[in-house]
Design an enzyme around this catalytic site. Structure first.
Site, mmCIF file in Angstrom:
data_model
loop_
_atom_site.group_PDB
_atom_site.id
_atom_site.type_symbol
_atom_site.label_atom_id
_atom_site.label_comp_id
_atom_site.label_asym_id
_atom_site.label_seq_id
_atom_site.Cartn_x
_atom_site.Cartn_y
_atom_site.Cartn_z
ATOM 1 N N ARG A 235 25.977 21.903 12.227
ATOM 2 C CA ARG A 235 26.233 20.300 10.237
ATOM 3 C C ARG A 235 27.141 21.248 9.550
ATOM 4 N NH1 ARG A 235 23.651 18.571 14.307
ATOM 5 N NH2 ARG A 235 22.007 18.065 14.093
ATOM 6 N N GLU A 264 28.794 11.690 6.695
ATOM 7 C CA GLU A 264 28.635 11.204 7.431
ATOM 8 C C GLU A 264 28.509 9.542 7.902
ATOM 9 O OE1 GLU A 264 28.840 15.296 10.580
ATOM 10 O OE2 GLU A 264 27.227 13.365 11.652
ATOM 11 N N HIS A 283 32.103 13.503 15.560
ATOM 12 C CA HIS A 283 29.897 13.545 16.039
ATOM 13 C C HIS A 283 30.305 13.147 17.195
ATOM 14 C CE1 HIS A 283 26.067 15.090 13.732
ATOM 15 N NE2 HIS A 283 26.338 15.166 14.543
#
Length: 316
Positions: A235, A264, A283
């Protein structure tokens, strides 16, 4: 019955297995949903599917028909589980579907950093090799993973898979974990400080919590080896990106590889993403075709169980 996908990110709608659901449920799909659209879009739905779209108690108070929420992820932080449990709303996630994919990306980053494969491929596209008189060249140092010490923070499914691969490369592996019975070949770090002091590479595989937010910061970096490499596929909130940027500038951290950042999608003013010694993927470690298929098949399994028995399988 109505199923609303508040996002289709991660959903492979072209999989024929979804047809079994569509045959008995009215499925409505949105690519993404902002918080202000959740209630409007989810009205009348008994089943909601989300990935990163947060569903709050305030939303659910206006959605009395919701009986089941599917999270297309392993993490469950997008839903208030306590509220759902009190209201009798079933919730399910998809555990361990991306273990191999995320572990693979960790070593994709590390091999790229240690062998500079991307650097050389790009130079050769621009004619560098064709311009030399020698059969080979190296303008950046190359290193082996063998013999390096990998420090793993968090030894869940992904952390253990990373450890297995590291051992196959001939690396020394130590882990900071609450587990007492560790797999063969893994040394338990006495503390995070112990891990920081001894690891050539530190890789994060722990959930984000109040007590580890920005655990990679100026103080912890100062305790690490000179030229340490940090990898984060967990994370983004685990890293103080301003402190990391400074450590990259001064060489204390030789390289940073990550698949996650603090906000993000990446903002243009993010202090790390554009750094020449940062290797950031968007990601997408979890998005291999194999992982997506596992993800979808598990969601479909849970929906079928709910429709048939009134209770999904992977209840959280």
């Amino acid at each position: 019955m109505k199923l609303v996908m508040l996002t289709d990110i991660g959903v492979k709608a072209d999989m024929k297995e979804w047809n079994d659901i569509r045959s008995c449920v009215d499925v409505i799909v949105y690519h993404d949903s902002t918080p202000d659209l959740v209630v409007e879009r989810a009205k009348g739905a008994e089943i909601l599917l989300t990935n990163k779209v947060v569903i709050t108690p305030e939303h659910l108070e206006q959605l009395p028909d919701v009986k089941y929420i599917i999270m297309a992820s392993t993490g469950t932080n997008v839903v208030d589980l306590d509220y759902c449990h009190k209201r009798g709303i079933w919730c399910s996630n998809v555990p361990a579907y991306s273990t191999n994919s995320v572990a693979q990306l960790v070593f994709s980053h590390l091999l790229n950093i240690y062998t500079q494969a991307g650097h050389y491929a790009e130079k050769n596209r621009n004619g560098a090799w064709s311009s030399t008189t020698d059969f080979c060249y190296a303008d950046a140092p190359l290193y082996e993973l063998a013999g390096k010490t990998l420090g793993i923070v968090g030894l869940g499914a992904i952390g253990q898979r990373v450890a297995q691969i590291a051992l196959a490369f001939g690396m020394n592996v130590m882990a900071k974990t609450s587990k007492t019975d560790l797999p063969q070949g893994i040394t338990k770090a006495d503390s995070l400080d112990d891990l920081y002091a001894n690891a050539d590479i530190i890789t994060l595989h722990c959930p984000l919590a109040a007590d580890n937010t920005k655990m990679i910061n100026a103080t912890s970096i100062a305790k690490m080896k000179e030229g340490v490499i940090i990898v984060n596929t967990a994370r983004g909130g685990l890293v103080d990106e301003t402190a990391l940027r400074s450590a990259l500038d001064f060489g204390k951290v030789a390289a940073f590889a990550a698949d996650v950042i603090s906000a993000e999608p990446a903002r243009k003013d993010n202090p790390v993403v554009s750094h020449p010694h940062a290797y950031i993927t968007p990601h997408n470690a979890w998005m291999t075709e194999e992982a997506l298929r596992r993800l979808n098949l598990t969601m479909i399994k849970n929906i079928k169980a709910y429709l048939k028995e009134g209770k999904p399988v992977d209840v959280v």
